[in-house]
Design a protein around this motif. Structure first.
Motif, PDB file in Angstrom:
ATOM      1  N   ASP A 151       0.803  -1.225   0.000  1.00  0.00           N
ATOM      2  CA  ASP A 151       0.000   0.000   0.000  1.00  0.00           C
ATOM      3  C   ASP A 151       0.832   1.270   0.000  1.00  0.00           C
ATOM      4  OD1 ASP A 151      -2.275  -1.502  -0.017  1.00  0.00           O
ATOM      5  OD2 ASP A 151      -2.886  -1.062   2.049  1.00  0.00           O
ATOM      6  N   LYS A 152       2.095   1.171   0.375  1.00  0.00           N
ATOM      7  CA  LYS A 152       2.934   2.362   0.440  1.00  0.00           C
ATOM      8  C   LYS A 152       3.121   3.009  -0.928  1.00  0.00           C
ATOM      9  CE  LYS A 152       7.480   0.133  -0.165  1.00  0.00           C
ATOM     10  NZ  LYS A 152       8.785  -0.166   0.467  1.00  0.00           N
ATOM     11  N   HIS A 153       2.878   2.243  -2.011  1.00  0.00           N
ATOM     12  CA  HIS A 153       3.062   2.787  -3.364  1.00  0.00           C
ATOM     13  C   HIS A 153       1.867   3.616  -3.839  1.00  0.00           C
ATOM     14  CE1 HIS A 153       6.629   0.417  -3.664  1.00  0.00           C
ATOM     15  NE2 HIS A 153       6.017  -0.737  -3.723  1.00  0.00           N
ATOM     16  N   LEU A 154       0.720   3.457  -3.199  1.00  0.00           N
ATOM     17  CA  LEU A 154      -0.504   4.038  -3.742  1.00  0.00           C
ATOM     18  C   LEU A 154      -0.459   5.564  -3.816  1.00  0.00           C
ATOM     19  CD1 LEU A 154      -3.089   1.689  -1.993  1.00  0.00           C
ATOM     20  CD2 LEU A 154      -2.610   1.795  -4.440  1.00  0.00           C
ATOM     21  N   LYS A 155      -0.157   6.215  -2.713  1.00  0.00           N
ATOM     22  CA  LYS A 155      -0.159   7.687  -2.711  1.00  0.00           C
ATOM     23  C   LYS A 155       0.903   8.269  -3.639  1.00  0.00           C
ATOM     24  CE  LYS A 155      -2.404   8.449   1.736  1.00  0.00           C
ATOM     25  NZ  LYS A 155      -2.288   9.047   3.097  1.00  0.00           N
ATOM     26  N   PRO A 156       2.126   7.728  -3.653  1.00  0.00           N
ATOM     27  CA  PRO A 156       3.107   8.261  -4.610  1.00  0.00           C
ATOM     28  C   PRO A 156       2.674   8.121  -6.064  1.00  0.00           C
ATOM     29  CG  PRO A 156       4.225   7.010  -2.896  1.00  0.00           C
ATOM     30  CD  PRO A 156       2.753   6.783  -2.696  1.00  0.00           C
ATOM     31  N   ARG A 188     -11.295   2.001  -1.711  1.00  0.00           N
ATOM     32  CA  ARG A 188     -11.480   1.894  -0.265  1.00  0.00           C
ATOM     33  C   ARG A 188     -12.051   0.543   0.143  1.00  0.00           C
ATOM     34  NH1 ARG A 188      -7.904   5.607   0.708  1.00  0.00           N
ATOM     35  NH2 ARG A 188      -8.517   7.708   0.028  1.00  0.00           N
ATOM     36  N   SER A 189     -12.406  -0.294  -0.828  1.00  0.00           N
ATOM     37  CA  SER A 189     -12.981  -1.601  -0.501  1.00  0.00           C
ATOM     38  C   SER A 189     -12.073  -2.756  -0.903  1.00  0.00           C
ATOM     39  CB  SER A 189     -14.342  -1.757  -1.196  1.00  0.00           C
ATOM     40  OG  SER A 189     -14.207  -1.698  -2.602  1.00  0.00           O
ATOM     41  N   GLU A 190     -10.907  -2.428  -1.515  1.00  0.00           N
ATOM     42  CA  GLU A 190      -9.980  -3.450  -1.969  1.00  0.00           C
ATOM     43  C   GLU A 190      -8.569  -3.065  -1.532  1.00  0.00           C
ATOM     44  OE1 GLU A 190     -11.993  -4.345  -6.281  1.00  0.00           O
ATOM     45  OE2 GLU A 190     -11.316  -2.326  -5.789  1.00  0.00           O
ATOM     46  N   GLU A 191      -7.749  -4.056  -1.281  1.00  0.00           N
ATOM     47  CA  GLU A 191      -6.396  -3.787  -0.798  1.00  0.00           C
ATOM     48  C   GLU A 191      -5.449  -3.535  -1.964  1.00  0.00           C
ATOM     49  OE1 GLU A 191      -5.232  -7.014   1.712  1.00  0.00           O
ATOM     50  OE2 GLU A 191      -6.987  -6.829   3.015  1.00  0.00           O
ATOM     51  N   GLY A 192      -4.695  -2.429  -1.871  1.00  0.00           N
ATOM     52  CA  GLY A 192      -3.635  -2.160  -2.831  1.00  0.00           C
ATOM     53  C   GLY A 192      -4.092  -1.800  -4.229  1.00  0.00           C
ATOM     54  N   ILE A 193      -5.313  -1.329  -4.398  1.00  0.00           N
ATOM     55  CA  ILE A 193      -5.864  -1.070  -5.732  1.00  0.00           C
ATOM     56  C   ILE A 193      -5.990   0.436  -5.989  1.00  0.00           C
ATOM     57  CG2 ILE A 193      -7.815  -1.399  -7.284  1.00  0.00           C
ATOM     58  CD1 ILE A 193      -6.438  -3.978  -6.758  1.00  0.00           C
ATOM     59  N   ALA A 194      -5.453   0.868  -7.108  1.00  0.00           N
ATOM     60  CA  ALA A 194      -5.719   2.211  -7.623  1.00  0.00           C
ATOM     61  C   ALA A 194      -6.426   2.055  -8.972  1.00  0.00           C
ATOM     62  CB  ALA A 194      -4.432   3.001  -7.777  1.00  0.00           C
ATOM     63  N   ARG A 195      -7.295   3.002  -9.296  1.00  0.00           N
ATOM     64  CA  ARG A 195      -8.106   2.897 -10.512  1.00  0.00           C
ATOM     65  C   ARG A 195      -8.094   4.214 -11.274  1.00  0.00           C
ATOM     66  NH1 ARG A 195     -11.562  -1.496 -10.708  1.00  0.00           N
ATOM     67  NH2 ARG A 195     -11.629  -2.793  -8.846  1.00  0.00           N
ATOM     68  N   TRP A 196      -8.175   4.090 -12.600  1.00  0.00           N
ATOM     69  CA  TRP A 196      -8.214   5.263 -13.476  1.00  0.00           C
ATOM     70  C   TRP A 196      -9.310   5.095 -14.524  1.00  0.00           C
ATOM     71  CZ3 TRP A 196      -3.835   3.060 -11.564  1.00  0.00           C
ATOM     72  CH2 TRP A 196      -2.944   3.909 -10.876  1.00  0.00           C
ATOM     73  N   MET A 229      -0.115   4.891 -17.871  1.00  0.00           N
ATOM     74  CA  MET A 229       0.522   3.574 -17.949  1.00  0.00           C
ATOM     75  C   MET A 229       2.036   3.672 -17.836  1.00  0.00           C
ATOM     76  SD  MET A 229      -1.977   1.298 -18.396  1.00  0.00           S
ATOM     77  CE  MET A 229      -1.464  -0.131 -19.333  1.00  0.00           C
ATOM     78  N   ALA A 230       2.612   4.778 -18.286  1.00  0.00           N
ATOM     79  CA  ALA A 230       4.059   4.941 -18.160  1.00  0.00           C
ATOM     80  C   ALA A 230       4.477   4.952 -16.690  1.00  0.00           C
ATOM     81  CB  ALA A 230       4.506   6.229 -18.844  1.00  0.00           C
ATOM     82  N   VAL A 231       3.594   5.482 -15.830  1.00  0.00           N
ATOM     83  CA  VAL A 231       3.870   5.484 -14.392  1.00  0.00           C
ATOM     84  C   VAL A 231       3.680   4.089 -13.811  1.00  0.00           C
ATOM     85  CG1 VAL A 231       3.178   6.409 -12.150  1.00  0.00           C
ATOM     86  CG2 VAL A 231       3.236   7.905 -14.166  1.00  0.00           C
ATOM     87  N   THR A 232       2.528   3.489 -14.067  1.00  0.00           N
ATOM     88  CA  THR A 232       2.231   2.192 -13.443  1.00  0.00           C
ATOM     89  C   THR A 232       3.080   1.068 -14.029  1.00  0.00           C
ATOM     90  OG1 THR A 232       0.348   1.919 -14.970  1.00  0.00           O
ATOM     91  CG2 THR A 232      -0.112   2.869 -12.813  1.00  0.00           C
ATOM     92  N   ASP A 233       3.465   1.187 -15.306  1.00  0.00           N
ATOM     93  CA  ASP A 233       4.309   0.148 -15.913  1.00  0.00           C
ATOM     94  C   ASP A 233       5.626  -0.032 -15.157  1.00  0.00           C
ATOM     95  OD1 ASP A 233       2.520  -0.520 -17.863  1.00  0.00           O
ATOM     96  OD2 ASP A 233       3.525   0.574 -19.491  1.00  0.00           O
ATOM     97  N   ARG A 234       6.155   1.061 -14.626  1.00  0.00           N
ATOM     98  CA  ARG A 234       7.417   0.963 -13.888  1.00  0.00           C
ATOM     99  C   ARG A 234       7.290   0.021 -12.694  1.00  0.00           C
ATOM    100  NH1 ARG A 234       7.451   6.655 -13.532  1.00  0.00           N
ATOM    101  NH2 ARG A 234       7.615   6.410 -11.263  1.00  0.00           N
ATOM    102  N   TYR A 235       6.161   0.128 -11.999  1.00  0.00           N
ATOM    103  CA  TYR A 235       5.935  -0.726 -10.838  1.00  0.00           C
ATOM    104  C   TYR A 235       5.701  -2.178 -11.261  1.00  0.00           C
ATOM    105  CZ  TYR A 235       5.571   3.539  -8.065  1.00  0.00           C
ATOM    106  OH  TYR A 235       5.840   4.726  -7.440  1.00  0.00           O
ATOM    107  N   VAL A 236       4.977  -2.354 -12.369  1.00  0.00           N
ATOM    108  CA  VAL A 236       4.736  -3.700 -12.877  1.00  0.00           C
ATOM    109  C   VAL A 236       6.044  -4.348 -13.294  1.00  0.00           C
ATOM    110  CG1 VAL A 236       3.601  -5.044 -14.691  1.00  0.00           C
ATOM    111  CG2 VAL A 236       2.355  -3.169 -13.571  1.00  0.00           C
ATOM    112  N   GLU A 237       6.883  -3.602 -14.001  1.00  0.00           N
ATOM    113  CA  GLU A 237       8.159  -4.142 -14.478  1.00  0.00           C
ATOM    114  C   GLU A 237       9.106  -4.503 -13.338  1.00  0.00           C
ATOM    115  OE1 GLU A 237       9.424  -1.026 -17.026  1.00  0.00           O
ATOM    116  OE2 GLU A 237       7.952  -1.496 -18.596  1.00  0.00           O
ATOM    117  N   ARG A 238       8.967  -3.791 -12.211  1.00  0.00           N
ATOM    118  CA  ARG A 238       9.812  -4.095 -11.042  1.00  0.00           C
ATOM    119  C   ARG A 238       9.214  -5.195 -10.171  1.00  0.00           C
ATOM    120  NH1 ARG A 238      10.460   1.878 -10.366  1.00  0.00           N
ATOM    121  NH2 ARG A 238       8.962   1.743  -8.656  1.00  0.00           N
ATOM    122  N   GLY A 239       8.061  -5.746 -10.581  1.00  0.00           N
ATOM    123  CA  GLY A 239       7.425  -6.790  -9.793  1.00  0.00           C
ATOM    124  C   GLY A 239       6.726  -6.272  -8.551  1.00  0.00           C
TER     125      GLY A 239
END
Length: 531
Positions: free
Chosen positions: A427-432, A490-498, A516-526
């Protein structure tokens, strides 16, 4: 001891993350018998001690974990002196709400995890008279108080008299009420070919029976409730779950179709090609009927001498074109944050100012429903009844298909990426992440909105270019515009939506690409994955 006094290790052991913003929800494997008993005792204490109720209404959907929790509740709640009114069979959350309407002085608990995958379980809670409880909302903070009782763990019963258990089933009354309010009778849908996919959830009996009673030529898929959800995630916006049905519709000859989620409080509409009709556009077509009903309420003096001036709430993600249509159909339109408990509470608090209707793009519909169709003095319940909205939609679609064709043409005139999620493993990644996305669009000239018209939080970020915050019937949307909505679930853990909508394809593609350029970085890092 209360929740704030727990150490982080104690919070993990007690699984306190199950207390979400709008309900209680977690993976079933994280609720041992010891923890479920602790939770149910905390809930019983809240209803008995804080709300001073003597009766609870219980319901459950098809989830595999629901029977055990309901059985434990039937053992625990009477020891606190609480009578229990229970339907032991699977039912939708909306049928449960209707059951609560028959007992307005009672509290209510629905065992469900809504649209979440099968491994989840949860509880939706209401105080009398059908007031949704949430974290920080409700008497003594609602779910916040329950969480504190749960943390304390010393919630033993003190009642001298054990409560009783009563069996009640309101299926037939629910169908009759919904059909009557929707103006649907035995021949209203005669011969109309309709496809319905229940995704193995709990709404099949009531919806199928009501449509067939109204003459529809019904085709059903995934009708039988099954908590393993063999069709996939029981969420009508989950494309893979619904794909077999939409593919069938492309090849078939159905007039339109519906899809429901696991607990039946989401009703998604599809045109004859299996393409989703966004809820905001559907509602713009239903508004004249809803407005007509409340005009009759006004004529009976419910709002006294005040002129008739009905109002509604629209989703932060709604297509701007649909908002204009809603306003032109005769409703004052006002933006509202997501969250079923929050929206129902807003309708309840603002009923005296003629706020009567709301929807979310996740396919939730809300209204102030009369407790008694023949006696308005009993008041209104701010709640959900997707059976009513499905029946009214079926009537309007079968009678005025050209209105839906125009709505879809308008929808196709703009470019939209329906809300998509990204699951972050911490969850620490959500706000950034959402802060970075916000900065990117602010730097490109989009205006950032974080508050509703009354100054309270949207609990989301709405970014617009070429659009004002306040949209009404006079708004001119002929020029170039872009809308980006983002939120942390607010009803799911670790989820952000666009969700993105634009007047041009280029604008849509660029905006989605930037996110996607932002979220892809997190996906690529696992550190995240798309779901």
């Amino acid at each position: 001891m209360n929740y704030q006094q727990l150490t982080e290790a104690e919070r993990i052991t007690l699984n306190t993350s199950m207390f979400k913003a709008y309900d209680i929800r977690t993976k079933s494997e994280h609720v041992s018998k010891e923890l479920s008993i602790r939770l149910l005792e905390a809930i019983a204490r809240y209803y008995h001690e804080i709300l001073s109720v003597d009766t609870l209404v219980l319901g459950r959907d098809a989830r595999l974990a629901a029977p055990r929790l309901m059985e434990e509740a039937l053992e625990i709640f009477p020891t606190f002196g609480l009578d229990v009114i229970v339907n032991p069979l699977q039912s939708s959350t909306c049928q449960f709400y209707f059951s609560c309407m028959q007992h307005p002085s009672a509290g209510g608990i629905m065992f469900t995890a809504s649209h979440n995958p099968g491994e989840y379980i949860g509880l939706k809670l209401v105080a009398p008279p059908l007031q949704a409880l949430a974290l920080g909302a409700g008497p003594k903070g609602g779910i916040t108080a329950i969480r504190d009782f749960y943390a304390a763990g010393s919630n033993k019963p003190s009642a001298k008299t054990r409560g009783r258990v009563y069996i009640r089933r309101y299926l037939d009354q629910f169908i009759d009420y919904s059909r009557s309010l929707a103006g649907v009778h035995e021949t209203t849908l005669k011969g109309v070919p309709i496809m319905v996919d229940f995704l193995s959830g709990a709404a099949g009996t009531e919806v199928a029976e009501a449509l067939i009673r109204s003459g529809a030529d019904l085709t059903v898929r995934n009708l039988i409730p099954d908590g393993t959800f063999p069709a996939g995630e029981p969420n009508p916006i989950a494309l893979e779950s619904l794909r077999p049905t939409t593919e069938l519709m492309k090849r078939g000859d159905w007039a339109f179709g519906f899809a429901f989620d696991g607990d039946g409080d989401r009703m998604d509409l599809m045109d004859r090609h299996g393409v989703q009709v966004p809820p905001s556009f559907n509602l713009s077509i239903l508004i004249p009927e809803v407005r007509s009903y409340f005009e009759s309420v006004h004529a009976q003096g419910y709002w006294g001498s005040a002129p008739f001036n009905p109002q509604m709430f629209y989703d932060v993600k709604a297509n701007p074109l649909s908002i204009v249509l809603q306003a032109k159909a005769g409703m004052g339109v006002h933006i509202i944050r997501n969250g079923h408990s929050f929206i129902k509470e807003a309708l309840r608090k603002n009923l005296d100012d003629q706020y009567v209707l709301a929807s979310e793009e996740s396919a939730h519909y809300y209204m102030n429903f009369p407790y008694d169709l023949n006696d308005l003095s009993k008041g209104f319940a701010s709640t959900e009844n997707t059976l009513f909205f499905a029946l009214l939609t079926a009537r309007m679609y079968s009678q005025y298909p050209e209105k839906y064709e125009r709505a879809m043409k308008l929808q196709h005139s703009i470019h939209r990426r329906r809300e998509w999620p990204c699951h972050f493993f911490d969850d620490k990644h959500l706000k950034p992440v959402v802060s970075e996305v916000e900065r990117i669009f602010a730097d490109r000239g989009l205006t950032v909105f974080k508050e509703m018209e009354d100054g309270s939080s949207l609990d989301a970020t709405l970014m617009r270019k070429g659009l004002p915050l306040k949209i009404d019937e006079s708004s001119d949307l002929e020029g170039s515009w872009l809308q980006v909505a983002q939120r942390i679930s607010r009803s799911e853990e670790g989820i952000a939506r666009w969700e993105v909508a634009s007047s041009t394809k280029e604008g849509l593609d660029e905006a989605v690409g930037l996110i996607m350029a932002v979220t892809d970085r997190y996906v690529e890092r696992g550190e995240a994955k798309y779901i």
